[in-house]
Design an enzyme around this catalytic site. Structure first.
Site, mmCIF file in Angstrom:
data_model
loop_
_atom_site.group_PDB
_atom_site.id
_atom_site.type_symbol
_atom_site.label_atom_id
_atom_site.label_comp_id
_atom_site.label_asym_id
_atom_site.label_seq_id
_atom_site.Cartn_x
_atom_site.Cartn_y
_atom_site.Cartn_z
ATOM 1 N N CYS A 35 0.843 -1.197 0.000
ATOM 2 C CA CYS A 35 0.000 0.000 0.000
ATOM 3 C C CYS A 35 0.876 1.244 0.000
ATOM 4 C CB CYS A 35 -0.920 0.001 1.222
ATOM 5 S SG CYS A 35 -1.870 1.531 1.415
ATOM 6 N N ASP A 270 24.553 12.610 58.667
ATOM 7 C CA ASP A 270 25.946 12.399 58.298
ATOM 8 C C ASP A 270 26.331 10.940 58.527
ATOM 9 O OD1 ASP A 270 26.227 15.047 57.637
ATOM 10 O OD2 ASP A 270 27.063 15.633 59.580
#
Length: 455
Positions: A35, A270
């Site tokens: 197509c 920390d």
């Protein structure tokens, strides 16, 4: 085409070239022409053979899903061919006194989805749902006609601008923008109507299946003074063997069979600071998980597995949450409070009465310049913070423990030693002597999230 999971690449992409080859052979052996508008998409890729092969690949990837959304990426030049077909049909209808607006045409992409959705749904055994987190996507290409759209860059040059993340300027959106702008006579001058017929059909380059992210939240305690929250890597060299993030996420990654993760939390401590009490809220985003369904009991077992794997951390209230719920963890972060316990040393001898004045201080306002120790990763600024309450606990001539309730974001270590005068006032100034911090513990993070679970 192989059916094994080993055909999957790490990002879930399924290489699909063999499907295209099989179809091309079929087209060559038939008298059917390709197509000139859909380039074979509606001719061959709506067939059950293709659907079954895609679904076999999806199933071999072993994802958990209860619905799916299908997306398709068509070659951008298809839009040019659709435009040419529309102009041709409009012209023929005009000869009969009829009109045809472009919005009257059903786009090829939508047509393909209408056809393929029920076929995939039947084969996968789950419904198609536009809001589904599980996506099956197909990418088509047609190299033979790649140059179809190049004339648009000359006629409508302002529609095509280089994009950082795009390999080509000929994106679908840029082409659609140009087609909306180009005059019909200019289009006819550069492109045939009807379009020329190609020799080959489209190729399905790849099929990808991905699950939307899953979010897991909880609280963690950190008992080690030698464990960073996230991997500690300096100049490409790892400084610590593990981290809180890794000790938690490695088990979640395995259980959810995820590709990667993103870790976030309500603040951070920390490496030498413990987090005690009810713990620090955290959330982990698990990217592209293959497993998504967990019962409350299975989550509890996963939590226990994490806790049994290390004595450095402990997790509680582990649960599945939504992306939106994670916002609660970050909401008004600076308005939240945190409580700490600090072991403090002073150079000059102290008595109980020397530190008692700290107990009477309420809502103490301090100004903190960005600490020297984080200046390499934080912008220089002066931040005002509030120390809500303090309670001292005398130990000996040179040591005492201080319990503090502070505004979130307060640098406690700097509040104790002053950071060379960058934090004012500080404990050293208040006590009129040199003070330093020996140990720090987070005792509570006052964020009411995630919800507490019953043991």
């Amino acid at each position: 085409m192989g059916e094994g999971a080993e055909d999957l690449s790490q990002n879930g992409a399924l290489q699909q070239a063999p499907v295209a080859d099989d179809v091309n052979v079929a087209m060559e052996n038939s008298t059917q022409k390709v197509c000139n508008v859909c380039l074979g998409i509606l001719q061959e890729f709506c067939e059950m053979d293709f659907v079954k092969k895609v679904c076999q690949k999806v199933n071999s990837a072993e994802y958990q899903f209860t619905s799916f959304v299908f997306s398709v990426s068509l070659p951008p030049q298809l839009s040019v061919r659709e435009h040419a077909a529309w102009l041709l049909v409009k012209e023929e209808m005009g000869k009969q006194g009829l009109s045809l607006a472009k919005e009257d045409i059903v786009q090829l992409k939508e047509t393909y989805k209408w056809i393929i959705h029920p076929l995939f749904s039947e084969e996968l055994g789950v419904p198609a749902d536009g809001k589904s987190l599980f996506e099956v996507s197909v990418v088509f290409a047609h190299p033979e006609t790649d140059e179809d759209c190049h004339f648009l860059a000359t006629v409508c040059s302002d529609c095509f601008k280089p994009a950082k993340n795009k390999q080509s300027i000929f994106t679908r959106m840029a082409i659609i923008k140009a087609l909306d702008k180009i005059k019909e006579e200019d289009f006819h001058e550069h492109f045939p109507c009807p379009p020329s017929s190609p020799k080959n059909i489209c190729a399905a380059l790849e099929i990808q299946c991905t699950n939307g992210a899953i979010f897991v939240a909880g609280r963690y305690n950190k008992y080690s003074r030698n464990l960073p929250q996230t991997p500690w890597i300096i100049d490409g060299e790892r400084k610590m063997e593990s981290s809180v993030e890794e000790l938690i996420s490695e088990h979640l990654m395995t259980a959810f069979k995820a590709d990667s993760f993103n870790f976030s939390s309500s603040g951070r401590e920390d490496v030498d600071v413990r987090t005690l009490g009810s713990g620090r809220p955290f959330a982990i985003e698990l990217v592209n998980p293959h497993r998504i369904h967990f019962t409350a009991m299975e989550m509890k077992e996963l939590q226990q597995k994490i806790n049994n794997s290390s004595d450095k951390i402990k997790v509680r209230d582990l649960q599945l949450v939504t992306r939106e719920a994670i916002g609660h963890m970050k909401e008004g972060e600076e308005e939240k409070t945190k409580t700490y316990s600090a072991l403090i040393w002073t150079d000059k001898a102290i008595q109980k009465e020397d530190i008692a004045l700290l107990d009477d201080m309420k809502e103490l306002k301090i100004d903190q310049k960005t600490p020297l120790r984080v200046l390499h990763r934080r912008p220089l600024a002066v931040r005002s913070r509030v120390i809500h309450t303090m309670k001292s606990e005398y130990i000996d001539d040179h040591h005492f423990r201080l319990h503090l309730k502070t505004q979130a974001g307060t640098y406690i270590k700097e509040f104790v030693h002053g950071d060379f005068g960058r934090t004012k006032p500080n404990i050293g100034l208040l006590l009129k002597r040199t003070a330093d911090i020996l140990e720090l513990d987070v005792e509570s993070v006052d964020v009411d999230w995630p919800p507490t679970l019953n043991d």
